[in-house]
Design a protein around this motif. Sequence first.
Motif, PDB file in Angstrom:
ATOM      1  N   GLY A 102       0.815  -1.311   0.774  1.00  0.00           N
ATOM      2  CA  GLY A 102       0.576   0.113   0.621  1.00  0.00           C
ATOM      3  C   GLY A 102      -0.468   0.419  -0.428  1.00  0.00           C
ATOM      4  N   ARG A 103      -0.855   1.682  -0.494  1.00  0.00           N
ATOM      5  CA  ARG A 103      -1.967   2.076  -1.364  1.00  0.00           C
ATOM      6  C   ARG A 103      -1.619   2.027  -2.853  1.00  0.00           C
ATOM      7  NH1 ARG A 103      -1.366   7.330  -3.046  1.00  0.00           N
ATOM      8  NH2 ARG A 103       0.299   8.525  -2.037  1.00  0.00           N
ATOM      9  N   LEU A 104      -0.323   2.043  -3.186  1.00  0.00           N
ATOM     10  CA  LEU A 104       0.061   2.002  -4.596  1.00  0.00           C
ATOM     11  C   LEU A 104       0.172   0.582  -5.138  1.00  0.00           C
ATOM     12  CD1 LEU A 104       2.748   4.808  -4.966  1.00  0.00           C
ATOM     13  CD2 LEU A 104       0.264   4.966  -5.011  1.00  0.00           C
ATOM     14  N   LEU A 105       0.187  -0.397  -4.248  1.00  0.00           N
ATOM     15  CA  LEU A 105       0.340  -1.777  -4.697  1.00  0.00           C
ATOM     16  C   LEU A 105      -0.751  -2.193  -5.678  1.00  0.00           C
ATOM     17  CD1 LEU A 105       1.913  -4.414  -4.571  1.00  0.00           C
ATOM     18  CD2 LEU A 105       0.577  -5.047  -2.546  1.00  0.00           C
ATOM     19  N   PRO A 106      -2.049  -1.889  -5.423  1.00  0.00           N
ATOM     20  CA  PRO A 106      -3.080  -2.272  -6.398  1.00  0.00           C
ATOM     21  C   PRO A 106      -2.876  -1.615  -7.764  1.00  0.00           C
ATOM     22  CG  PRO A 106      -4.079  -1.741  -4.280  1.00  0.00           C
ATOM     23  CD  PRO A 106      -2.652  -1.323  -4.196  1.00  0.00           C
TER      24      PRO A 106
END
Length: 253
Positions: free
Chosen positions: A229-233
């Motif tokens: 998902g986009r929050l992982l980074p």
Amino acid sequence: MKIIAVANQKGGVGKTTLSINLAAGLAEAGREVLLIDLDPQASLTLATVGESSGQCIAEVIGGSLPGTLSMADIIRPLKPNLDLAPGGLSLSISEIGLITRLGRENILKKALNGLEGYDAVIIDCGPSLGLLVENALNAADGILIPTLPTPVDRRGVGIFLESLNAVRNELNPSLEILGLVVCQYDQRLKLHQQMLEEFRNSGLPVLAVIGRSVEVARTVGEGKPLASGRLLPQMQDLTTKIDFWLRNGRLPA
């Protein structure tokens, strides 16, 4: 071994989310990590291992009388390199009893002194300014303060800092404020933009800004860290900074 308290006296700001993702990220990076659930609500414990069956951190800390178990007695493996010292509702009773104990601020610190084999200990604190949180702050080398980007939360951080400074002055002068972690941030909202700017101008480092996502709530509810998902980074970037701190004793420039 470095100890990190994840704390804020306000509830619902992302303490458990931050704790489980940071601990799992450090474990995946090869660090040996112990995650401690010091919240009487025990949300982290319930999501990962279920009920603690009477063997939780409360039996280590004790109450009006010393605890009957050691930290090693209660630790449970979660995944490679990651263990859990579970919490439970009995922590509420422990906190009441601690009021009568001599050296009550040092109990958790002493319990952790005998531990070996861990690179990092992450303490998920409850939403209070009580003796349990005081124990966590006294034992910790560093603190992360998760918060939401709202005026109420901004004031809450200010109140928490007053208590934190008292702990640093009286009990733990070496406690390092690693920084704020702004959670559930929506860059489309002008209020969030304004509050982020205020946090950045407050004199405290903003170590990470984590966006808003239903996926976060779902995975933490299942006792799992983010896997995609986009929050992982964003979570990975925070983990990299903390890993650097563990290795070098300072945050990256």
